[in-house]
Design a protein around this motif. Sequence first.
Motif, PDB file in Angstrom:
ATOM      1  N   HIS A   1       0.834  -1.198   0.000  1.00 25.09           N
ATOM      2  CA  HIS A   1       0.000   0.000   0.000  1.00 25.09           C
ATOM      3  C   HIS A   1       0.872   1.252   0.000  1.00 25.09           C
ATOM      4  N   CYS A   2       1.920   1.242   0.808  1.00 27.31           N
ATOM      5  CA  CYS A   2       2.812   2.397   0.891  1.00 27.31           C
ATOM      6  C   CYS A   2       3.447   2.685  -0.468  1.00 27.31           C
ATOM      7  N   VAL A   3       3.906   1.643  -1.145  1.00 23.68           N
ATOM      8  CA  VAL A   3       4.541   1.829  -2.452  1.00 23.68           C
ATOM      9  C   VAL A   3       3.519   2.313  -3.475  1.00 23.68           C
ATOM     10  N   GLN A   4       2.353   1.686  -3.505  1.00 27.38           N
ATOM     11  CA  GLN A   4       1.347   2.042  -4.501  1.00 27.38           C
ATOM     12  C   GLN A   4       0.782   3.439  -4.285  1.00 27.38           C
TER      13      GLN A   4
ATOM     14  N   LEU B   1       5.211   5.284  -5.634  1.00 23.13           N
ATOM     15  CA  LEU B   1       4.919   5.296  -7.069  1.00 23.13           C
ATOM     16  C   LEU B   1       4.189   6.565  -7.502  1.00 23.13           C
ATOM     17  N   GLN B   2       3.486   7.185  -6.586  1.00 24.57           N
ATOM     18  CA  GLN B   2       2.744   8.407  -6.907  1.00 24.57           C
ATOM     19  C   GLN B   2       3.684   9.618  -7.040  1.00 24.57           C
ATOM     20  N   LYS B   3       4.892   9.486  -6.559  1.00 27.97           N
ATOM     21  CA  LYS B   3       5.838  10.604  -6.579  1.00 27.97           C
ATOM     22  C   LYS B   3       6.546  10.743  -7.916  1.00 27.97           C
ATOM     23  N   GLU B   4       6.447   9.741  -8.779  1.00 26.76           N
ATOM     24  CA  GLU B   4       7.133   9.782 -10.068  1.00 26.76           C
ATOM     25  C   GLU B   4       6.526  10.769 -11.017  1.00 26.76           C
TER      26      GLU B   4
END
Length: 42
Positions: free
Chosen positions: A32-35, A39-42
């Motif tokens: 959840h943290c990655v998704q 990943l939202q920071k890219e």
Amino acid sequence: MDLSDWFKGFEKGIAKLTAEQREQFFSECGKHCVQCGTLQKE
């Protein structure tokens, strides 16, 4: 209630889980943290 008190309770609860339960729990947290974060920071 201080946030540090919440974390103390959280840590106590996590300590009561089996290694398999902790693995499942933190695996979902990590996904959840990655998704929703990394990943939202890219």
